[in-house]
Scaffold this motif. Structure first.
Motif, PDB file in Angstrom:
ATOM      1  N   LEU A 194     -14.197   2.926 -13.893  1.00 15.13           N
ATOM      2  CA  LEU A 194     -15.073   3.126 -12.741  1.00 15.13           C
ATOM      3  C   LEU A 194     -14.273   3.704 -11.575  1.00 15.13           C
ATOM      4  O   LEU A 194     -13.046   3.649 -11.564  1.00 15.13           O
ATOM      5  N   PRO A 195     -14.943   4.287 -10.573  1.00 14.78           N
ATOM      6  CA  PRO A 195     -14.219   4.892  -9.448  1.00 14.78           C
ATOM      7  C   PRO A 195     -13.383   3.869  -8.689  1.00 14.78           C
ATOM      8  O   PRO A 195     -13.693   2.668  -8.646  1.00 14.78           O
ATOM      9  N   ALA A 196     -12.317   4.358  -8.072  1.00 12.16           N
ATOM     10  CA  ALA A 196     -11.427   3.496  -7.292  1.00 12.16           C
ATOM     11  C   ALA A 196     -12.098   3.052  -6.005  1.00 12.16           C
ATOM     12  O   ALA A 196     -12.926   3.767  -5.433  1.00 12.16           O
ATOM     13  N   ARG A 197     -11.747   1.862  -5.563  1.00 13.17           N
ATOM     14  CA  ARG A 197     -12.232   1.379  -4.276  1.00 13.17           C
ATOM     15  C   ARG A 197     -11.506   2.096  -3.142  1.00 13.17           C
ATOM     16  O   ARG A 197     -10.361   2.534  -3.302  1.00 13.17           O
ATOM     17  N   ARG A 198     -12.159   2.176  -2.002  1.00 19.60           N
ATOM     18  CA  ARG A 198     -11.558   2.828  -0.846  1.00 19.60           C
ATOM     19  C   ARG A 198     -10.609   1.855  -0.148  1.00 19.60           C
ATOM     20  O   ARG A 198     -11.036   0.995   0.618  1.00 19.60           O
ATOM     21  N   HIS A 199      -9.346   1.984  -0.451  1.00 20.55           N
ATOM     22  CA  HIS A 199      -8.329   1.102   0.111  1.00 20.55           C
ATOM     23  C   HIS A 199      -6.978   1.755  -0.140  1.00 20.55           C
ATOM     24  O   HIS A 199      -6.755   2.354  -1.197  1.00 20.55           O
ATOM     25  N   GLU A 200      -6.061   1.635   0.812  1.00 16.06           N
ATOM     26  CA  GLU A 200      -4.776   2.318   0.694  1.00 16.06           C
ATOM     27  C   GLU A 200      -3.940   1.820  -0.480  1.00 16.06           C
ATOM     28  O   GLU A 200      -3.063   2.541  -0.961  1.00 16.06           O
ATOM     29  N   VAL A 201      -4.196   0.610  -0.946  1.00 16.10           N
ATOM     30  CA  VAL A 201      -3.486   0.092  -2.112  1.00 16.10           C
ATOM     31  C   VAL A 201      -4.340   0.211  -3.364  1.00 16.10           C
ATOM     32  O   VAL A 201      -3.837   0.525  -4.441  1.00 16.10           O
ATOM     33  N   ALA A 202      -5.636  -0.016  -3.249  1.00 14.79           N
ATOM     34  CA  ALA A 202      -6.507   0.003  -4.428  1.00 14.79           C
ATOM     35  C   ALA A 202      -6.507   1.368  -5.118  1.00 14.79           C
ATOM     36  O   ALA A 202      -6.556   1.438  -6.354  1.00 14.79           O
ATOM     37  N   ALA A 203      -6.450   2.449  -4.351  1.00 15.22           N
ATOM     38  CA  ALA A 203      -6.503   3.782  -4.951  1.00 15.22           C
ATOM     39  C   ALA A 203      -5.271   4.069  -5.819  1.00 15.22           C
ATOM     40  O   ALA A 203      -5.406   4.461  -6.981  1.00 15.22           O
ATOM     41  N   PRO A 204      -4.040   3.914  -5.302  1.00 16.39           N
ATOM     42  CA  PRO A 204      -2.884   4.148  -6.183  1.00 16.39           C
ATOM     43  C   PRO A 204      -2.771   3.127  -7.302  1.00 16.39           C
ATOM     44  O   PRO A 204      -2.281   3.451  -8.393  1.00 16.39           O
ATOM     45  N   LEU A 205      -3.211   1.906  -7.073  1.00 23.23           N
ATOM     46  CA  LEU A 205      -3.222   0.906  -8.140  1.00 23.23           C
ATOM     47  C   LEU A 205      -4.157   1.368  -9.249  1.00 23.23           C
ATOM     48  O   LEU A 205      -3.832   1.279 -10.442  1.00 23.23           O
ATOM     49  N   HIS A 206      -5.327   1.848  -8.873  1.00 24.07           N
ATOM     50  CA  HIS A 206      -6.308   2.375  -9.829  1.00 24.07           C
ATOM     51  C   HIS A 206      -5.683   3.493 -10.650  1.00 24.07           C
ATOM     52  O   HIS A 206      -5.828   3.539 -11.886  1.00 24.07           O
ATOM     53  N   ALA A 207      -4.949   4.388  -9.977  1.00 25.35           N
ATOM     54  CA  ALA A 207      -4.331   5.518 -10.676  1.00 25.35           C
ATOM     55  C   ALA A 207      -3.294   5.038 -11.679  1.00 25.35           C
ATOM     56  O   ALA A 207      -3.199   5.570 -12.794  1.00 25.35           O
ATOM     57  N   ALA A 208      -2.510   4.039 -11.313  1.00 25.96           N
ATOM     58  CA  ALA A 208      -1.482   3.521 -12.218  1.00 25.96           C
ATOM     59  C   ALA A 208      -2.111   2.842 -13.429  1.00 25.96           C
ATOM     60  O   ALA A 208      -1.603   2.953 -14.548  1.00 25.96           O
ATOM     61  N   ILE A 209      -3.222   2.136 -13.220  1.00 23.40           N
ATOM     62  CA  ILE A 209      -3.918   1.496 -14.342  1.00 23.40           C
ATOM     63  C   ILE A 209      -4.531   2.565 -15.246  1.00 23.40           C
ATOM     64  O   ILE A 209      -4.411   2.506 -16.479  1.00 23.40           O
ATOM     65  N   ALA A 210      -5.171   3.547 -14.641  1.00 24.63           N
ATOM     66  CA  ALA A 210      -5.819   4.609 -15.415  1.00 24.63           C
ATOM     67  C   ALA A 210      -4.807   5.397 -16.246  1.00 24.63           C
ATOM     68  O   ALA A 210      -5.123   5.853 -17.352  1.00 24.63           O
ATOM     69  N   ALA A 211      -3.584   5.528 -15.726  1.00 27.14           N
ATOM     70  CA  ALA A 211      -2.539   6.267 -16.440  1.00 27.14           C
ATOM     71  C   ALA A 211      -1.881   5.428 -17.522  1.00 27.14           C
ATOM     72  O   ALA A 211      -1.046   5.934 -18.280  1.00 27.14           O
ATOM     73  N   GLY A 212      -2.254   4.142 -17.605  1.00 32.19           N
ATOM     74  CA  GLY A 212      -1.666   3.262 -18.602  1.00 32.19           C
ATOM     75  C   GLY A 212      -0.304   2.722 -18.220  1.00 32.19           C
ATOM     76  O   GLY A 212       0.383   2.117 -19.055  1.00 32.19           O
ATOM     77  N   ALA A 213       0.098   2.899 -16.957  1.00 33.68           N
ATOM     78  CA  ALA A 213       1.408   2.430 -16.512  1.00 33.68           C
ATOM     79  C   ALA A 213       1.419   0.926 -16.253  1.00 33.68           C
ATOM     80  O   ALA A 213       2.433   0.262 -16.448  1.00 33.68           O
ATOM     81  N   LEU A 214       0.291   0.390 -15.775  1.00 37.98           N
ATOM     82  CA  LEU A 214       0.193  -1.037 -15.467  1.00 37.98           C
ATOM     83  C   LEU A 214      -0.852  -1.678 -16.375  1.00 37.98           C
ATOM     84  O   LEU A 214      -1.939  -1.118 -16.577  1.00 37.98           O
ATOM     85  N   ASP A 215      -0.524  -2.851 -16.874  1.00 38.05           N
ATOM     86  CA  ASP A 215      -1.407  -3.593 -17.770  1.00 38.05           C
ATOM     87  C   ASP A 215      -2.380  -4.429 -16.941  1.00 38.05           C
ATOM     88  O   ASP A 215      -1.950  -5.301 -16.178  1.00 38.05           O
ATOM     89  N   PRO A 216      -3.702  -4.190 -17.061  1.00 36.40           N
ATOM     90  CA  PRO A 216      -4.663  -4.983 -16.288  1.00 36.40           C
ATOM     91  C   PRO A 216      -4.519  -6.488 -16.499  1.00 36.40           C
ATOM     92  O   PRO A 216      -4.714  -7.270 -15.568  1.00 36.40           O
ATOM     93  N   ALA A 217      -4.162  -6.905 -17.713  1.00 40.44           N
ATOM     94  CA  ALA A 217      -4.006  -8.342 -17.971  1.00 40.44           C
ATOM     95  C   ALA A 217      -2.882  -8.933 -17.122  1.00 40.44           C
ATOM     96  O   ALA A 217      -3.009 -10.047 -16.596  1.00 40.44           O
ATOM     97  N   ASP A 218      -1.790  -8.201 -16.979  1.00 45.36           N
ATOM     98  CA  ASP A 218      -0.694  -8.664 -16.122  1.00 45.36           C
ATOM     99  C   ASP A 218      -1.160  -8.787 -14.667  1.00 45.36           C
ATOM    100  O   ASP A 218      -0.816  -9.748 -13.973  1.00 45.36           O
TER     101      ASP A 218
END
Length: 276
Positions: A77-101
């Motif tokens: 789903l689209p990223a939330r409007r927030h200075e941290v949420a947007a890059p966090l969303h990008a890292a999750i979408a790229a598979g760099a960060l594990d949502p479970a962690d």
């Protein structure tokens, strides 16, 4: 390493709010750094949930907001409007960060919203493993650490988390909070309320907890020797933890002021050599 003028917005956020982990992250491979900075920023937002909230309920609502942000990214789903949420969303979408962690990190922070605090050393240790320890695991997974080394990374991260709590006793007291375990305070006849009123009275408890952690941190550091330079950034906070805990175990005060040159040089040497 990037110069301040070359920092991305999320890197600048991490530098401003968590300079320790920012310094450590500079030793990560360049292509992984922004994802690591996003993890640092996310962890900061979780850590400040209780501090920034007027009531425990609001703190829990803040944590749920971040859980929802992670879940939305995992679902595409689209990223939330927030200075941290947007890059966090990008890292999750790229598979760099594990949502479970990331969700586990949010879950571990719930205890900070509980009015009764930390009843036992076991509860305190679980809190440290879930928060700072969980961060180290997420960072290690991001940087490609071998799965067999993740438990040692968690222990190293927990030691850094302990040092952070011990350094913050006075600051937390100013907020009317105490995270020290009740059974450790019992040994000196203290209560959380007494620590809030007179933080200096807890110095023997801080020294004892620091000494106990030091005894296991050296063994953990030995276990992490095969980590390698590509993933060393995930373990570098242990360098600062060891220096802090050593001072605290001797009854010294370790402030929250900016790091000394000696601390920064110790991290830099470990980062360049890959030896924690």
């Amino acid at each position: 390493m990037a110069r301040p003028s070359q920092l991305s917005p999320i890197a600048e956020f991490a530098r401003r709010h968590d300079p320790d982990r920012f310094l450590c992250a500079l030793f990560a491979p360049p292509e992984r750094r922004d994802a690591l900075f996003a993890l640092i920023a996310y962890n900061h937002e979780l850590a400040r949930a209780r501090e920034a909230a007027k009531t425990p309920l609001i703190a829990l609502m803040r944590l749920q907001w971040w859980r929802d942000a992670v879940a939305q990214a995992a679902e595409g789903l689209p990223a939330r409007r927030h200075e941290v949420a947007a890059p966090l969303h990008a890292a999750i979408a790229a598979g760099a960060l594990d949502p479970a962690d990331l969700l586990a990190l949010a879950d571990a922070r719930e205890v900070e919203a509980e009015e009764e605090g930390m009843p036992t050393r076991e509860a305190f240790a679980a809190y440290l493993r879930g928060t700072a320890g969980g961060f180290a695991v997420a960072a290690g997974r991001l940087l490609g650490a071998a799965p067999a080394l993740l438990p040692a990374l968690q222990r190293a991260g927990a030691a850094y988390g302990l040092a952070g709590v011990l350094r913050s006793v006075r600051s937390l007291a100013g907020q009317g909070r105490c995270l020290l375990p009740q059974d450790a305070l019992d040994a000196t006849g203290l209560t959380p309320a007494a620590v809030v009123q007179a933080p200096e009275a807890a110095r023997p408890v801080l020294a004892a907890l620091a000494g106990e952690s030091l005894a296991t941190l050296d063994e953990t550091r030995t276990t992490l020797r095969p980590l390698g330079r590509l993933a060393v950034a995930a373990a570098l906070p242990a360098v600062l933890a060891r220096r802090d805990l050593r001072r605290l175990s001797r009854g010294k005060t370790v402030s929250l002021d900016p790091r000394s040159l000696g601390d920064r040089l110790a991290v830099t040497l470990a980062g360049f050599t890959g030896r924690i």
